[in-house]
Design a protein around this motif. Structure first.
Motif, PDB file in Angstrom:
ATOM      1  N   ARG A   1       0.339  -1.150   0.992  1.00  0.00           N
ATOM      2  CA  ARG A   1      -0.912  -1.411   0.284  1.00  0.00           C
ATOM      3  C   ARG A   1      -0.733  -2.646  -0.603  1.00  0.00           C
ATOM      4  N   GLY A   2       0.430  -2.736  -1.256  1.00  0.00           N
ATOM      5  CA  GLY A   2       0.725  -3.922  -2.056  1.00  0.00           C
ATOM      6  C   GLY A   2       0.710  -5.189  -1.220  1.00  0.00           C
ATOM      7  N   ASN A   3       1.251  -5.124  -0.018  1.00  0.00           N
ATOM      8  CA  ASN A   3       1.242  -6.292   0.869  1.00  0.00           C
ATOM      9  C   ASN A   3      -0.184  -6.724   1.200  1.00  0.00           C
ATOM     10  N   ALA A   4      -1.051  -5.750   1.510  1.00  0.00           N
ATOM     11  CA  ALA A   4      -2.452  -6.075   1.825  1.00  0.00           C
ATOM     12  C   ALA A   4      -3.148  -6.671   0.608  1.00  0.00           C
ATOM     13  N   LEU A   5      -2.887  -6.126  -0.562  1.00  0.00           N
ATOM     14  CA  LEU A   5      -3.489  -6.666  -1.785  1.00  0.00           C
ATOM     15  C   LEU A   5      -3.006  -8.085  -2.049  1.00  0.00           C
ATOM     16  N   CYS A   6      -1.751  -8.372  -1.743  1.00  0.00           N
ATOM     17  CA  CYS A   6      -1.251  -9.750  -1.867  1.00  0.00           C
ATOM     18  C   CYS A   6      -2.014 -10.679  -0.938  1.00  0.00           C
ATOM     19  N   GLY A   7      -2.314 -10.181   0.264  1.00  0.00           N
ATOM     20  CA  GLY A   7      -3.083 -10.983   1.211  1.00  0.00           C
ATOM     21  C   GLY A   7      -4.444 -11.374   0.675  1.00  0.00           C
ATOM     22  N   LEU A   8      -4.983 -10.547  -0.215  1.00  0.00           N
ATOM     23  CA  LEU A   8      -6.276 -10.833  -0.852  1.00  0.00           C
ATOM     24  C   LEU A   8      -6.103 -11.518  -2.211  1.00  0.00           C
ATOM     25  N   ARG A   9      -4.867 -11.811  -2.568  1.00  0.00           N
ATOM     26  CA  ARG A   9      -4.519 -12.432  -3.849  1.00  0.00           C
ATOM     27  C   ARG A   9      -4.931 -11.559  -5.041  1.00  0.00           C
ATOM     28  N   ARG A  10      -4.914 -10.273  -4.851  1.00  0.00           N
ATOM     29  CA  ARG A  10      -5.199  -9.314  -5.924  1.00  0.00           C
ATOM     30  C   ARG A  10      -3.846  -8.856  -6.489  1.00  0.00           C
ATOM     31  N   TYR A  11      -3.230  -9.791  -7.220  1.00  0.00           N
ATOM     32  CA  TYR A  11      -1.833  -9.653  -7.593  1.00  0.00           C
ATOM     33  C   TYR A  11      -1.555  -8.499  -8.561  1.00  0.00           C
ATOM     34  N   SER A  12      -2.406  -8.278  -9.537  1.00  0.00           N
ATOM     35  CA  SER A  12      -2.108  -7.196 -10.483  1.00  0.00           C
ATOM     36  C   SER A  12      -2.165  -5.844  -9.787  1.00  0.00           C
ATOM     37  N   GLU A  13      -3.112  -5.675  -8.865  1.00  0.00           N
ATOM     38  CA  GLU A  13      -3.184  -4.436  -8.097  1.00  0.00           C
ATOM     39  C   GLU A  13      -1.984  -4.298  -7.156  1.00  0.00           C
ATOM     40  N   ALA A  14      -1.560  -5.415  -6.586  1.00  0.00           N
ATOM     41  CA  ALA A  14      -0.390  -5.395  -5.697  1.00  0.00           C
ATOM     42  C   ALA A  14       0.854  -4.983  -6.480  1.00  0.00           C
ATOM     43  N   LEU A  15       1.021  -5.560  -7.660  1.00  0.00           N
ATOM     44  CA  LEU A  15       2.169  -5.206  -8.491  1.00  0.00           C
ATOM     45  C   LEU A  15       2.158  -3.710  -8.806  1.00  0.00           C
ATOM     46  N   ALA A  16       0.996  -3.177  -9.138  1.00  0.00           N
ATOM     47  CA  ALA A  16       0.895  -1.741  -9.433  1.00  0.00           C
ATOM     48  C   ALA A  16       1.279  -0.909  -8.212  1.00  0.00           C
ATOM     49  N   ALA A  17       0.899  -1.349  -7.023  1.00  0.00           N
ATOM     50  CA  ALA A  17       1.244  -0.612  -5.800  1.00  0.00           C
ATOM     51  C   ALA A  17       2.753  -0.651  -5.553  1.00  0.00           C
ATOM     52  N   TYR A  18       3.376  -1.820  -5.705  1.00  0.00           N
ATOM     53  CA  TYR A  18       4.829  -1.912  -5.533  1.00  0.00           C
ATOM     54  C   TYR A  18       5.547  -1.043  -6.560  1.00  0.00           C
ATOM     55  N   GLU A  19       5.067  -1.069  -7.778  1.00  0.00           N
ATOM     56  CA  GLU A  19       5.715  -0.280  -8.817  1.00  0.00           C
ATOM     57  C   GLU A  19       5.558   1.216  -8.571  1.00  0.00           C
ATOM     58  N   LYS A  20       4.446   1.612  -7.982  1.00  0.00           N
ATOM     59  CA  LYS A  20       4.274   3.021  -7.611  1.00  0.00           C
ATOM     60  C   LYS A  20       5.275   3.398  -6.522  1.00  0.00           C
ATOM     61  N   ALA A  21       5.438   2.531  -5.528  1.00  0.00           N
ATOM     62  CA  ALA A  21       6.409   2.793  -4.460  1.00  0.00           C
ATOM     63  C   ALA A  21       7.818   2.922  -5.032  1.00  0.00           C
ATOM     64  N   ILE A  22       8.163   2.043  -5.953  1.00  0.00           N
ATOM     65  CA  ILE A  22       9.492   2.063  -6.572  1.00  0.00           C
ATOM     66  C   ILE A  22       9.667   3.299  -7.447  1.00  0.00           C
ATOM     67  N   ALA A  23       8.621   3.687  -8.157  1.00  0.00           N
ATOM     68  CA  ALA A  23       8.708   4.886  -8.998  1.00  0.00           C
ATOM     69  C   ALA A  23       8.948   6.127  -8.143  1.00  0.00           C
ATOM     70  N   LEU A  24       8.320   6.160  -6.967  1.00  0.00           N
ATOM     71  CA  LEU A  24       8.495   7.294  -6.067  1.00  0.00           C
ATOM     72  C   LEU A  24       9.884   7.300  -5.441  1.00  0.00           C
ATOM     73  N   ARG A  25      10.396   6.105  -5.150  1.00  0.00           N
ATOM     74  CA  ARG A  25      11.709   6.003  -4.508  1.00  0.00           C
ATOM     75  C   ARG A  25      12.432   4.760  -5.038  1.00  0.00           C
ATOM     76  N   PRO A  26      13.206   4.929  -6.104  1.00  0.00           N
ATOM     77  CA  PRO A  26      13.858   3.764  -6.742  1.00  0.00           C
ATOM     78  C   PRO A  26      14.794   2.978  -5.829  1.00  0.00           C
TER      79      PRO A  26
END
Length: 131
Positions: free
Chosen positions: A52-77
């Protein structure tokens, strides 16, 4: 897109795959909808959060992308792909210090040559920005 009688289409893996296929054709809004479906089926499915973060990056929605990556990392460090993608996002945002930290974390988990190369290319990006 989905046959309601097909049980395989009601899995997070199915929707994650659909989202990835949409990303390949730059249909990022459709991809986000598919990743959201995967997440609705399993909110802890970190792969869908990362993609989801990758798709958001494709739309240049960077703050949302960062939140998605951080959620993935929080779930699996130890999810090195999410750390790597987070680093790529920071490079795009010219936040090179944060990018190095993310790449270092990805490399410490999985020393993929792509991760190492991405980190090493940061000095060039910095040098180009000061010229």
């Amino acid at each position: 897109m989905m046959n309601p009688l097909d049980q395989t289409s009601n899995t997070p893996e199915f929707w994650d795959g659909q989202g990835c296929a949409f990303c390949e054709t730059e249909r990022f809004e459709d991809a986000i909808a598919a990743f959201d479906q995967a997440i609705a089926l399993d909110p802890r499915y970190c792969k869908a959060w990362n993609n989801r973060g990758n798709a958001l990056c494709g739309l240049r929605r960077y703050s949302e992308a960062l939140a998605a990556y951080e959620k993935a990392i929080a779930l699996r460090p130890d999810y090195h792909q999410a750390w790597f993608n987070r680093g790529l996002l920071f490079v795009e945002m010219m936040a090179y210090g944060s990018a190095v930290e993310s790449f270092d974390r990805a490399i410490s988990i999985h020393p993929d040559p792509r991760y190492i190369h991405a980190k090493e290319s940061i000095w060039l990006n910095r040098k180009l920005m000061t010229v």
